[in-house]
Each structure stands twice: as C-alpha cells, then as structure tokens.
Design an enzyme around this catalytic site. Structure first.
Site, PDB file in Angstrom:
ATOM      1  N   ARG A  55       8.925  -1.622  21.846  1.00 55.03           N
ATOM      2  CA  ARG A  55       8.819  -3.077  21.970  1.00 55.03           C
ATOM      3  C   ARG A  55       8.577  -3.699  20.595  1.00 55.03           C
ATOM      4  O   ARG A  55       7.724  -3.237  19.842  1.00 55.03           O
ATOM      5  CB  ARG A  55       7.647  -3.385  22.897  1.00 55.03           C
ATOM      6  CG  ARG A  55       7.360  -4.834  23.101  1.00 55.03           C
ATOM      7  CD  ARG A  55       6.246  -4.938  24.134  1.00 55.03           C
ATOM      8  NE  ARG A  55       5.778  -6.298  24.289  1.00 55.03           N
ATOM      9  CZ  ARG A  55       4.776  -6.628  25.092  1.00 55.03           C
ATOM     10  NH1 ARG A  55       4.152  -5.687  25.786  1.00 55.03           N
ATOM     11  NH2 ARG A  55       4.406  -7.878  25.188  1.00 55.03           N
ATOM     12  N   GLY A  75       7.428   0.627  10.301  1.00 56.80           N
ATOM     13  CA  GLY A  75       7.100   0.559   8.883  1.00 56.80           C
ATOM     14  C   GLY A  75       7.839   1.546   8.000  1.00 56.80           C
ATOM     15  O   GLY A  75       8.070   1.266   6.831  1.00 56.80           O
ATOM     16  N   GLU A  76       8.182   2.682   8.520  1.00 57.64           N
ATOM     17  CA  GLU A  76       8.710   3.732   7.661  1.00 57.64           C
ATOM     18  C   GLU A  76      10.114   4.199   8.018  1.00 57.64           C
ATOM     19  O   GLU A  76      10.822   4.752   7.183  1.00 57.64           O
ATOM     20  CB  GLU A  76       7.736   4.934   7.671  1.00 57.64           C
ATOM     21  CG  GLU A  76       6.415   4.571   7.021  1.00 57.64           C
ATOM     22  CD  GLU A  76       5.286   5.535   7.348  1.00 57.64           C
ATOM     23  OE1 GLU A  76       5.073   6.451   6.559  1.00 57.64           O
ATOM     24  OE2 GLU A  76       4.614   5.353   8.380  1.00 57.64           O
ATOM     25  N   GLY A 128       0.821  -1.206   0.000  1.00 53.54           N
ATOM     26  CA  GLY A 128       0.000   0.000   0.000  1.00 53.54           C
ATOM     27  C   GLY A 128       0.853   1.253   0.000  1.00 53.54           C
ATOM     28  O   GLY A 128       0.720   2.110  -0.843  1.00 53.54           O
ATOM     29  N   ASN A 143       7.154  -8.832  16.837  1.00 54.57           N
ATOM     30  CA  ASN A 143       7.592  -9.989  16.076  1.00 54.57           C
ATOM     31  C   ASN A 143       8.915  -9.638  15.398  1.00 54.57           C
ATOM     32  O   ASN A 143       8.942  -8.926  14.397  1.00 54.57           O
ATOM     33  CB  ASN A 143       6.527 -10.373  15.034  1.00 54.57           C
ATOM     34  CG  ASN A 143       6.902 -11.623  14.262  1.00 54.57           C
ATOM     35  OD1 ASN A 143       8.062 -11.812  13.892  1.00 54.57           O
ATOM     36  ND2 ASN A 143       5.929 -12.476  14.026  1.00 54.57           N
ATOM     37  N   PRO A 144      10.028 -10.109  15.947  1.00 57.61           N
ATOM     38  CA  PRO A 144      11.329  -9.687  15.422  1.00 57.61           C
ATOM     39  C   PRO A 144      11.521 -10.031  13.950  1.00 57.61           C
ATOM     40  O   PRO A 144      12.155  -9.277  13.213  1.00 57.61           O
ATOM     41  CB  PRO A 144      12.337 -10.446  16.292  1.00 57.61           C
ATOM     42  CG  PRO A 144      11.581 -11.084  17.372  1.00 57.61           C
ATOM     43  CD  PRO A 144      10.118 -10.993  17.099  1.00 57.61           C
ATOM     44  N   LYS A 145      10.986 -11.152  13.521  1.00 53.89           N
ATOM     45  CA  LYS A 145      11.177 -11.537  12.122  1.00 53.89           C
ATOM     46  C   LYS A 145      10.482 -10.541  11.191  1.00 53.89           C
ATOM     47  O   LYS A 145      11.058 -10.061  10.214  1.00 53.89           O
ATOM     48  CB  LYS A 145      10.617 -12.948  11.899  1.00 53.89           C
ATOM     49  CG  LYS A 145      10.829 -13.474  10.490  1.00 53.89           C
ATOM     50  CD  LYS A 145      10.179 -14.838  10.284  1.00 53.89           C
ATOM     51  CE  LYS A 145      11.031 -15.950  10.854  1.00 53.89           C
ATOM     52  NZ  LYS A 145      10.487 -17.280  10.525  1.00 53.89           N
TER      53      LYS A 145
END
Lengths: 753, 351
Positions: free
Chosen positions: A636, A712-713, A245, A639-641
């Site tokens: 925090r 995300g950015e 997106g 989910n590290p992956k």
C-alpha cells in the site's frame, strides 16, 4: 515531468493522497533547524584532524604550535584523551561498530581522527588542526581487494551475513545445457548525504543533550549513555530534520563521541560538523565487492542453478561484509541456489549499511549475469526472467505475502516500449548516429518490520497530538506517518499535530531497511485505534450520547466524529463525547512489529522492474542514460507523491552506482584521492533525462495491518543492472566492473564508428 | 586556513603596490579559496582585485578584435550574444565548465590562473614538485589515470583543467598584464608553462604581475561559422574534462583555408600543434583527413602512468571536434554545450 503515477485506490481520507511534504517549505526557506544550525551560548567548535595515511602510527603532532594559535582552546590527542566509561571497541547495541576515539596512536584508515582541536571559532579550530602537522611511521596500505587474502567467516548476524544453499548445486551445474561463469566488481562507495554528520553536545551535570541527525534515536541514546557511563534516560537527542542519511546516520560514530567528550571536559557546549572530505572515512561506506556468478539453464531456459560467491572488503578491525550474494536468493526459480560470502581486511574505515546494502551490489551483478545467460540462450531478457518467475520463494518454497512482479514487468515494458527490441547488440542508432541500447533488470527488496511505539492524545477540542520518535531523513516520514495517524483517529490531517525526531517521545525504532513507514506507521495506527477504542467505550456507556449502547456494533472514526459502524448517521463529535466525560484528554498507546510466526510463514518483499535506455557515442564512448522506466509493487502506498520521489531517488542512485560512484585510493598511502564532490561523482541533473515511475497496486494482508512494504531502497536494485545491460546492448561490450567508465569501453576496443 | 591579510585596493596602481612575494590575487576565489582551505596554497596576503575599476568590460575594437577585462565573470562572457555569435567555441567552452553558480563567481583572469586539479598538488601531505619544489611527485606512481599524456616531465605530470583556455589557445589570444616593470603582452601559447624541471613556474607571469585583460584578434571571428568545443567526461555536466578539443575551420568554398586545433586536459597547458593544423589547410573536409590531423596532434604523446587510454581518447576527440566544426557552429547554443549528446529531444538546458 509527466504525471506518470498510477493513482492507487484511495484509502481513508488521508492515506493514499499525494500530500505535499509538510516540512518542505521550512526546508527550502531555511526555517528548518538542522543539528549544525544550533548555536547555544558559550559554544566551542571542535575540528578533528584526519589521518592522511591509511596504515601506520602517528609519531608526532606539533601540539605547541596548535595551542599557540589564537582562539585555540584545547587539543586532545591519544596521549591526554580522558578515558571513556565504555570501551570504544565494544559494540553496545546490536547494530553498532567499533569506533575510533583517539584510543591510541595507530592509524587504521585514512580519514581516521588522530587529534581533536577545540576553538572559540571554527576557523581557529580548523587552523589549529592544520598546525598539528602530523608525522607518521607509515606502512604500505592495503586498499584493493587483491591486497589481502580473502577469508571465510562464521555468520554472526549483522555485518557477518550467513550465506545459503538450497537444492543440489552440483547437480544444477551438471544439468545446465547453457551456462555463464562471470565475475563482476563494484567499487567502494561513500554515502554523501547533503547534510554531513554533525553534533552539538551539551552537558548539564550528568545529563547530556545532543542535537544530532539520527536515523535511530533510542539506539543512539543507549550507545552514548554506554560510552559516558550514564543512564540512557539522561540522554536527550533532538533530530527533527536530517539532510539525508542513507544508512550512515543510524550508528554511533567516533567524531560525535569525541565532541561529546570534549563538551564534558570543557563544561561548554561543543559543535562538531564533518567537512565533505571527512565524510570519506569514519562514518561508513559500501565496501567494494568482487562477485562470481555461475548460472546454468536447461534447454527450456529454466535456471538449473544460481551460484553466487561474493568477496567484500571490510576494515582491519571490524566486520561489515556487504551481503551481496544474498541478493540472488529470493528472486528466480532456480532448482539450486547458493550464496557464499568471504571478506578481505583492508586499511579502510569499516563499511556499513548504505542504501540497499547487499541488495544494490548483489542485484547489479545478478541482473547482468542474467542478461548474459539470456544472451547465451538467445532469449529476450524479459522473457528469460518470466520463464524463471518464482511463484513461491525459491529454496524455501514459502508463499509470498503478495507479489505483483508480473504486473510490474508488464506495465514497465509497455510504458518503455520494450517489444521489438533486437536481441543482438549494436543494432540501434538515433538520428545523430549515437548507439542506442535497451536493458532491463528486476528489482527486489525485503519488506522488514522492526519495533516501534507511538502515543496518540485526543485533546478536549477534538484535535489530536500524535508522537513517536521517528526520523525523517528527507524521505517524507513527517508527512506519511501523519497521514496514517490522522486516518487512525478519523481526523483530517490539519487537525493532527505530529511530533517526531526527539528521544523523549515513544521509540519509533530505526529509519532503515525501508521499514520505517511500516513499523512506525503500524505503531501510530495502533495508538490511534487505542484512543478510538477508549472513546467508544466512553460513548457507549454514556446515556446522553447518541452512541449509547452501540458498543457491540462497533464504531468507526470519521472526520472528527465517532460513528456507529454500518449506521454512520448515528454519530457524535469527539469533542462532545470528551466534554461530557469531564473534558480530559484521552491518551492511547500503540506498538508496531511483526509477529514472528508471520515472518516465518511468508516471504515478504517489494518487487519491481526497471527498463533503461542508454545512448553511447560510438567513438568517444561517453554514455548517457536517456530513459529509465521503473514499475514497483510495494504494497500500500501511503503518499504517492513521496513514494514516487523515493523510487525516483533510488533509480537516480542506481544511475550513479552504474556510471559514477567510486572512491579511488592512492595505492601507497591509502588516502582517497577523490574525497570531495568535484572528484567523487554522483549523477547531476543533466545525467537524468527521462525518468518514469509506475506504482503497481498491491494488497498485502500479511505484511502488517496497513499493508505497507516500503519504497526507500528498492529503486536502486534492478536499475544498475538495467543500465549496464543497456550499455552492452548499445555497444556489444560487456563491462564487468562498476562504475562503467569511458575508458572501459575504449579499452575493450569498442570499434570506431 | 592560515591567517592572511585581506586587501581590497581601489586602483590598479594600489593593487600593484600592495603586492608582496607572499601575496595572491583574488578573483572569484573558486579555486584559490579551496586550495587555501586544504593548505595547498598559503598566501600571507590576499589582494582582492574584483573591484578594480575598468576590468569588468567586454569591448569590441573597431577592427573586430575583442578585449575581455580580467574581472569579467565567466557567466557574463558566456552569455554575451556577440561573443556567442563571433566566437562560438569560446562561449561553448565556458558553458561546459563548472556550474552556473561557479561561473557567476569565476573570472576570466582567474580562469587563466587556475591550478591543476591533480589531487597530489591539492593535498599538502603529498609530495609535489609543483607545489613544493624538490619534494618529488607522488602522482607518478599514484592515481594518475586522468593526468598528462603530452608535455609532461619526470618532475610533474599535471594537467591544466581549464576549458576556456583551450579555444583561447586555438584563437591566438593575447594576455595583457601589468607589473612593477609596467605593461606587457604575453601570447597565450607562452602564458602557461610546461613543467620541465620547474613545474612550480606554471605561467609566464613575473612576480607581481596582474592580468588586466585577454585579447582576441579580429581574425578569431573568421572561424565563427565552423568552430566547436567538445568535452568528453564521465558525467554530462559539472565535471572536468577527460579530454577536450577546440576545433575551428576557416572555410573558403568547400576547402579548409585555415584550421585551428587545441586539446585540453592532456598537458599542463592547452595543447596546440601547428603540424596538425597545416595538414588541414587547403584540404576538403573529410573524416580521414581529420583522423590524420588528430593523429598529428597527438605526436609525441606518451602515458605518464595508467593513462594510455587518454591518448586514444584524445585522438578520437580531436577528430570528432574537427568533424563537428566542419558541420558548422550551431545557430544557437546546444542544450548540452560541448557535449557529444548536443541537443537531445525534449531535454532541458543543463549547462
């Protein structure tokens, strides 16, 4: 790929675990149904004709020829387009743009829809559109920043960003003993998610069903309801999967409204799916910028001023001004700060938020200017940043909710091997004689929260259903949000059914601003907590329960059992509690948002440091990023992956920004001449050689209950400047435009050999 | 796209009989189909020649010459061990082109016939003499930074985008064709046309002629030890060349007995200059010599627009390709074929 991720402390039984994305197999096997995969009975295919000029009028369309083509069902042009209930130039939601839906024969940008063709097949509709053979009265298009005069504007929130001024800017300039005054340009970029924009629209009476990728389901429903004069609850939007997106799918677009209109006109379901070429126009982009940065520092290399002026392109008919200058405000401890924005109206589609809007282009210019000043001062670029490390937010003096940037610098520099880097450029070569350069940049991205709601249902068998209309653009929301929900309910992940991506579910807000996990996650956490609270009340009141009377001690939910806090031997299975209470499911609700007083009190950002190595052929000037190391502190990590993937994706995006992405316009028609993947380059696998991500542990008790910031950015920021600085360090040539091209180094007279 | 008839002939004779003035031969379709979608090319009939018997062979003659069937896929040719051994720069050029998926589809004949990637040609709404003779050339005053610096005309400044054709030009390939008048051979140097006043005539093929094969003479393998293809581009893979060069040297002792040099992406055809090659013959390899030869190769170069930088880059690329050829063809294909980055430590194959 080495196992580079520093595992954070394990939180709960689910959060903190590198769970593989739950939708991965469905996606790679084709089982996942994307919007355009839907084929309802009676489907009509819609294809719109994009304008091939950027400014003027459509004077003729050969409607007869198109209508005569076998399989063409109907042509819609401005002359016969039925009215909409809502004004396409209105902005029905706080985050929306004026749309082009054939309201008149004016062409305002290349790629604008100028007619819609409905066909029994995609091929028939496509050929019908070609047969329309438009003629234009064209005017010379304005597509370069110099084609119009910049104007100042009154800040008005979304799209018209406020600037800022703190301290004595004139005094800061005067106090500087060393200074740079440099201007950087960034090119227009177009988000190109793998999945292009698409919609399958179907009406039943005044109820509209949409299969459509959306980053903001409820907001989209409201906007479509406005345009078609129906209540928002009459719109059902299904968006289970998105193929990316990047900001472009958060908004109502003209093509999608046209398809919905066509479905209403014909009484048949209509599918419209943009071609790759059509992505360059009506669905947003990052506007070009020209940024002047005047930085000053004193003899101790302390910044006296950061003075950042940006001019950004917007369209001729709407406002989205890339807030680039604001990227320099929250980062370095200058005594005086100024950010100012102006805009230029061009004959382009309206820009919009594109992954790190403002932060990406602003950071690119700022980090290069910082490098130039460090060079001027004769100081290592990392040392220069450390000397100007902000312990509180510059300008406002607000405390940071948390800030492990120093650890990011340390860990990334250590992993990269920054120590011993020669200060002067053009000092390093590899064994093949290629020029080697090292550069760095600081990454920063705000940690916003929006508003979200969620529902959790504890079923009689002790399993749970959690629901929120979250959007998974591919970032892993299906997985990370389910992990949060499972922890809130004290259940293993496989006992939790997670539903999202449907507008009937509680509103999860927008997947944007890197705030989706924090926002929807907080709502899910609260919903799960609400269920457990109710369950605790039932158990405490139930004489047959081992938990009877323990209400004051409090309960914790663990692995499907409710336990007395501090005495976990005393516990009972969820199912047993519910069974005695009549066997009904328990439903809990939760919401997530940030208290305004918290937002006011704290400066909340994710931070990071990115180090880049590039190699440059000294004669041919071809460039390659050979190593990128980024360390990020983003609260925090659920989910590290998935977080690592997001950060890597951001850094690769930064590589494309630095070296590849640029829409080029024909100077007469304004048409984008490289509007496909052969011409509009983004990094390919061969452009990404060494890529390492470190996540730095950070406890943040203030951002939200879960301590989540967002990933995300931020990876885009810092990276662009790091690469550009490394190119300078390799070659001694400072290129002040993005993307940096072979010809830029050549024309700068990069000496041979 | 416009409606068309699709014909899949079973033999070459059937194929030739099926041809009509509105027909197009279909190979892998990696270029033609794209252009049919945009409407830049609108055949009435598409004749699929990919199943024609006998055109998919790679055959070595007793004399050491090579005959490559027109329907051999680019990937199959690039992966042929003998081709890589005897004609390394042909394999290197192929692997530098497009992507693995495209090379699986693209054919040898189609590669020779591919159109320019000039956007004004690809866009039916733009004026283009090559596509629609007499309409003009919007590229002349348009986005032309990557267009021709050699051999262009007022009518057309397009470039030929092929990688494969550059070493073919350097190695004196011959194109076997068959048409209504029978079979004939066309030297690669004559195959692609410079635009002049007739840019629409992009090759020497007569109407109805079909490419059967490409032949390389036995002497092409004499360069095997010192032949390189070099492609400069903004991203490391999956991009057309800004400029490319094929350089091959036949060494006798420490002297260059014979040299070949062709440039790609600078003109409407692969650009080979006899004078540059003559400068090299009989000389000892030396950077100054290569620079002089490269300079000679660019004789007559002139910007057709915003592209004078390409002249400089082409000169540098030619000199480097010669230097790489002098160093010798690598024993195995570099991880990044035709790239100045060659074989970076720890890199994966990213052709």
């Amino acid at each position: 790929m080495p196992d580079t991720l520093v595992q954070p402390v394990r939180f709960g039984s689910n959060s903190g675990q590198p769970v593989t994305r739950r939708d991965g197999i469905a996606k790679v096997t084709g089982a996942a149904t994307f919007a355009a995969d839907n084929q309802p009975a009676g489907l009509l295919h819609a294809v719109y004709l994009p304008a091939t000029i950027a400014r003027g009028r459509v004077t003729h369309l050969d409607v007869a020829a198109a209508e005569a083509h076998p399989g063409v069902v109907q042509i819609i042009t401005p002359a016969d387009r039925p009215p909409l209930d809502g004004d396409p130039s209105a902005k029905p939601t706080p985050f929306s743009f004026r749309i082009d839906v054939l309201q008149d024969d004016t062409v305002r940008y290349a790629g604008q829809p100028i007619a819609l063709v409905l066909g029994e097949t995609l091929e028939a509709a496509t050929e019908g559109a070609r047969l329309l053979a438009p003629r234009y009265a064209a005017e010379t298009a304005r597509t370069a920043l110099d084609d119009e005069t910049p104007f100042a504007f009154e800040p008005a929130g979304f799209g018209l960003p406020a600037g800022a001024e703190h301290g004595d800017v004139a005094g800061g300039h005067a106090a500087a003993t060393q200074a740079v005054d440099v201007t950087y340009e960034t090119a227009a970029q177009y988000h190109n998610a793998m999945e292009t924009h698409a919609v399958v629209a179907a009406w039943e009476g005044d109820h509209l069903t949409l299969d459509m990728p959306s980053q903001a389901l409820a907001m989209s429903c409201g906007a479509y309801a406005y345009f078609f004069g129906i209540p928002a609850e009459n719109v059902t939007l299904r968006s289970p999967y998105l193929g990316g997106g990047f900001g472009s799918k958060a908004f109502t677009t003209g093509p999608q409204v046209l398809a919905i209109l066509a479905a209403r006109m014909t009484g048949r379901p209509v599918k419209l799916s943009l071609t790759r070429q059509q992505m360059f126009g009506p669905v947003g982009h990052r506007g070009a910028t020209r940024q002047r940065l005047r930085l000053g520092a004193d003899v101790a290399a302390a910044l006296t001023v950061i003075d950042h002026e940006s001019i950004a392109a917007t369209s001729s008919f709407d406002d989205f001004v890339e807030p680039a200058a604001n990227a320099s405000q929250g980062l370095y401890s200058a005594q005086a700060l100024r950010a100012a924005h102006r805009a230029v109206r061009l004959d382009v589609g309206t820009p919009g938020p594109m992954r790190a809007p403002g932060e990406a282009s602003g950071s690119a210019a700022l980090e290069c200017a910082m490098d130039e000043l460090a060079q001027e001062a004769g100081i290592d670029p990392l040392e220069f940043r450390l000397r100007n490390y902000a312990e509180t937010e510059p300008g406002t003096g607000k405390p940071y909710s948390s800030k492990a940037l120093r650890q990011c610098y340390d860990q990334a520099a250590e992993r990269f091997g920054w120590a011993g880097r020669p200060l002067a450029p053009r000092q390093m070569r590899d064994e093949a004689g290629l020029l080697v350069g090292w550069g760095m940049g600081t990454a920063l991205f705000p940690a916003p929260m929006f508003a979200a709601e969620a529902r959790a249902t504890l079923r009689p068998d002790g399993s749970a259903l959690v629901e929120t209309s979250a959007a998974d653009m591919g970032q892993g929301a299906w997985t990370a949000l389910a992990q949060i929900a499972a922890d809130s309910l004290g259940l293993p992940l496989d006992r939790v059914e997670f539903r999202a991506g449907h507008s009937d579910l509680p509103d999860a807000g927008v997947a944007g601003g890197s705030g989706h996990t924090a926002t929807a996650g907080t709502a899910l956490h609260a919903a799960g907590g609400d269920v457990i609270r109710q369950l605790g009340e039932i158990a405490a009141a139930d004489e047959a329960s081992p938990l009877h009377g323990a209400g004051n001690a409090g309960f914790v939910a663990r692995d499907g059992r409710l336990c007395v806090a501090g005495d976990e031997e005393r516990s009972e299975a969820f199912a047993d509690i519910l069974a005695r209470a009549g066997g009904a499911a328990l439903i809990g609700n939760g919401s997530g948002s940030r208290a305004p007083e918290d937002a006011e009190r704290w400066a909340m950002n994710a931070h990071g440091a990115v180090f880049a190595e590039v190699k440059v052929d000294p004669d041919l000037c071809q460039m390659r990023v050979t190593r990128l190391v980024g360390a990020f502190a983003a609260g925090r990590i659920i989910n590290p992956k998935l977080a690592e993937s997001q950060l890597m994706g951001g850094m690769i995006w930064g590589t494309s920004f630095a070296l590849h992405e640029e829409a080029r316009h024909d100077r007469h028609t304004g048409r984008i001449v490289n509007a496909d993947f052969a011409g509009y380059h983004i990094a390919v696998n061969a452009d990404v050689q060494g890529l390492e991500v470190i996540t730095v542990h950070e406890d943040d008790p203030h951002v939200n209950a879960l301590g989540i910031k967002g990933v995300g950015e931020i990876g885009v920021t810092g990276t662009v400047g790091a690469i550009a600085n490394a190119i300078w360090h390799a070659t001694g040539t400072r290129v002040r435009r993005f993307p940096i091209r072979v010809r830029d180094l050549l024309e700068a007279g990069s000496p041979v050999g | 796209m416009k409606r068309f008839d699709y014909i899949r002939p079973a033999s070459i004779d059937e194929a030739l009989a099926a041809w009509n003035p509105g027909a197009a031969w279909l190979g892998g379709g990696t270029n033609l189909v794209d252009l049919m979608k945009t409407g830049a090319v609108q055949p009435d009939t598409v004749i699929d020649v990919t199943r024609l018997p006998g055109l998919d062979r790679i055959e070595w003659g007793a004399d050491g010459s090579l005959r490559i069937g027109a329907m051999v896929r680019n990937a199959d040719l690039a992966d042929d061990p003998e081709v890589a051994r005897r004609l390394p720069m042909v394999a290197e050029a192929l692997l530098a082109g497009a992507s693995g998926q495209l090379r699986n589809a693209a054919t040898v004949g189609g590669n020779l016939m591919q159109h320019t990637r000039c956007n004004y040609f690809e866009t039916p709404q733009a004026a283009c003499n090559r596509r629609d003779p007499g309409t003009g050339c919007d590229a002349r005053d348009g986005e032309n930074a990557n267009l021709a610096v050699l051999g262009w005309s007022e009518a057309c400044i397009a470039t030929n985008p092929s990688d494969f054709c550059v070493p073919l030009a350097a190695l004196d390939a011959v194109v076997e064709v068959q048409g209504p008048e029978g079979k004939r051979e066309i030297a690669i140097a004559d195959f692609h046309s410079l635009p002049g006043d007739t840019p629409e005539r992009r090759t020497a093929l007569e109407p109805g002629e079909l490419i059967l094969a490409v032949r390389l003479p036995a002497a092409a393998a004499d360069f095997a030890g010192h032949a390189r293809y070099l492609k400069v581009r903004e991203r490391t893979s999956y991009a057309f060349a800004l400029v490319s060069a094929a350089a091959a040297l036949r060494m006798e002792g420490d002297r260059i007995a014979e040299a070949r040099l062709a440039l790609g992406a600078v003109a409407a055809k692969p650009w080979r200059v006899a004078e540059a090659e003559a400068l090299l013959a009989g000389q000892a390899p030396d950077p100054h010599l290569f620079a002089r030869a490269a300079g000679a190769a660019l004789t007559g170069a002139a910007p057709s627009g915003d592209n004078s930088w390409k002249i400089d880059l082409a000169r540098r690329t030619a000199a480097r390709a010669l230097a790489m050829a002098a160093t010798g063809a690598p024993a195995r294909m570099p991880a990044l074929p035709a790239s100045p980055f060659g074989e970076p430590a720890g890199d994966h194959v990213h052709a």
